[in-house]
Scaffold this motif. Structure first.
Motif, PDB file in Angstrom:
ATOM      1  N   VAL A 150       0.962  -1.119  -0.028  1.00 38.73           N
ATOM      2  CA  VAL A 150       0.088   0.061   0.109  1.00 38.73           C
ATOM      3  C   VAL A 150       0.943   1.235  -0.059  1.00 38.73           C
ATOM      4  O   VAL A 150       0.563   2.221  -0.618  1.00 38.73           O
ATOM      5  CB  VAL A 150      -1.070  -0.121   1.310  1.00 38.73           C
ATOM      6  N   LYS A 153       1.945   1.862  -3.496  1.00 37.65           N
ATOM      7  CA  LYS A 153       0.708   2.006  -4.203  1.00 37.65           C
ATOM      8  C   LYS A 153       0.760   0.908  -5.345  1.00 37.65           C
ATOM      9  O   LYS A 153       0.181   1.102  -6.290  1.00 37.65           O
ATOM     10  CB  LYS A 153       0.825   3.289  -4.826  1.00 37.65           C
ATOM     11  N   SER A 156      -4.648  -1.178  -3.353  1.00 40.36           N
ATOM     12  CA  SER A 156      -5.083  -0.143  -2.668  1.00 40.36           C
ATOM     13  C   SER A 156      -5.306  -0.213  -1.241  1.00 40.36           C
ATOM     14  O   SER A 156      -5.010  -1.387  -0.791  1.00 40.36           O
ATOM     15  CB  SER A 156      -6.606  -0.142  -3.072  1.00 40.36           C
ATOM     16  N   ASP A 157      -5.407   0.661  -0.239  1.00 39.62           N
ATOM     17  CA  ASP A 157      -5.401   0.640   1.141  1.00 39.62           C
ATOM     18  C   ASP A 157      -6.855   0.054   1.377  1.00 39.62           C
ATOM     19  O   ASP A 157      -6.602  -0.412   2.689  1.00 39.62           O
ATOM     20  CB  ASP A 157      -5.241   2.134   1.531  1.00 39.62           C
TER      21      ASP A 157
END
Length: 405
Positions: A150, A153, A156-157
């Motif tokens: 995350v 990137k 996604s978080d």
């Protein structure tokens, strides 16, 4: 003619002489009869028994003096702790480790319930705990894997947040599993029934092999801690008012601290060797009986007294203007008590008295006699109303009037 007259005179004189002789004889007979009556009367008088002398009996004069009388009140005895021993879990009673009436110490095992089902519950809870701990480790690994991705990137978080939520669920599952383990351990411990206090075991209605449950109406047994015992007794309103008025203090608690020791009379009419102390007065009167309950505590190191014993509390009370008369100087007839009073002419009168209590071998008298009266001390069972007696010299005794201090 002359010869006839002479003959008549002769017979006439003879008749007169005969009549006189008859009269003399009659007088002699009458005189003898009267004399016999007189002599008989004198003989009867000389043989008549003399009047019986007045009986010599001891008497006593009533005077006044300070003393204390004892009143007795029925009492029920209980241990300081009377507890029912009940099972906390259901199961078969494997072993009974005590006997009825035995003395046990606090923490001693009394009964053993079959523990196998509860040990398996504990093992199952431990397995669940281990599984929850493994799930937590797995969720932690997932969080550790997603965190750098995350940050770079790559993912996604959302996926990281989902992994952290799963981690929290796994941690919560561990807490739940730990609680289940603790509960299983408690239930397993309940299979070992121990004594909460030291004391004596009561009856054992459940025998080895019986199925027991926490919902049973009848307990496994009862346990009484009787190193000290409580004796409960009741006072009526009048007695309680007198009781309060005799001791100083602004409150019941202050009065209790100043109360003298009390005695316990057992069922065999013997006094318990140790005295007790009143330490509690109930907060209100019983509406049904109109009495208030008091509690006295007695030491019972040797275990002489047990819960359920009965007896009488002997409470010392002082009285104002009350007369003490020996019980031996009284006689009971038709539910009434009498004494024989003696007047100045030594004549006795049967006098009814009102008994309101006892002090040793004496009756506590409310009405009937007063200071200055003399009463017969003994031999009253043969006395009659109005009989004259001779008071025995040197045998006068004294009855006492008690006064409040």
């Amino acid at each position: 003619m002359n010869s006839n007259n002479t003959i008549n005179k002769f017979f006439k004189n003879e008749n007169v002489q005969q009549i006189k002789t008859n009269i003399k004889m009659k007088n002699v007979i009458i005189t003898s009869f009267i004399l016999a009556l007189v002599l008989s009367s004198c003989a009867d008088k000389s043989q008549a028994p003399a009047a019986a002398p007045a009986p010599v009996l001891p008497v006593m004069a009533i005077t006044s003096e300070n003393t204390t009388t004892d009143n007795e009140y029925p009492a029920s005895i209980q241990g300081t702790v009377d507890v029912e021993i009940r099972p906390q879990v259901s199961g078969n009673l494997d072993r009974v480790l005590v006997d009825e009436g035995a003395y046990v110490s606090k923490g001693q095992t009394l009964f053993k319930i079959n523990e196998r089902p509860f040990r398996e519950q504990l093992n199952n809870a431990l397995a669940s705990l281990h599984a929850a701990e493994a799930a937590l480790i797995n969720s932690q690994l997932e969080v550790d894997k997603l965190t750098p991705l995350v940050q770079n990137k790559v993912v996604s978080d959302y996926q990281l947040k989902t992994a952290k939520a799963s981690q929290k669920i796994a941690a919560a599952n561990i807490e739940q599993a730990k609680a289940m383990v603790a509960s299983a351990k408690i239930n397993l411990g309940y299979t070992n029934v121990t004594a909460p206090v030291s004391g004596y075991i009561g009856r054992l209605p459940k025998k080895q092999g019986s199925l027991v449950s926490a919902s049973d109406i009848e307990p496994l047994t009862t346990l009484s801690d009787v190193h000290e015992v409580f004796a409960y007794f009741s006072l009526g309103e009048t007695d309680f008012i007198n009781f309060k008025s005799q001791y100083a203090g602004n409150s019941i608690g202050d009065k209790i601290k100043k109360l003298p020791p009390v005695s316990l009379i057992l069922a065999d009419n013997n006094a318990y060797p140790q005295t007790g102390k009143i330490d509690m007065v109930d907060g209100q009167f019983d509406k049904t009986t109109g009495a208030i309950t008091l509690r006295a505590t007695f030491p019972n190191v040797n275990g002489t007294l047990r819960s359920g014993n009965t007896g009488r509390i002997r409470l010392g009370l002082q009285h104002d203007d009350a007369i003490l008369v020996p019980q031996s100087a009284t006689i009971e007839m038709q539910d009434k008590v009498f004494v024989f009073t003696v007047n100045k002419d030594n004549k006795v009168t049967k006098m009814p008295i009102t008994v309101v209590g006892k002090s040793g071998t004496n009756y506590l008298i409310k009405d009937g006699v007063q200071a200055g009266d003399q009463i017969v001390l003994s031999g009253i069972d043969k006395l009659q109303e109005g009989q004259v007696i001779q008071p025995e010299k040197g045998a006068a005794k004294v009855a006492q009037i008690t006064n409040k201090k």
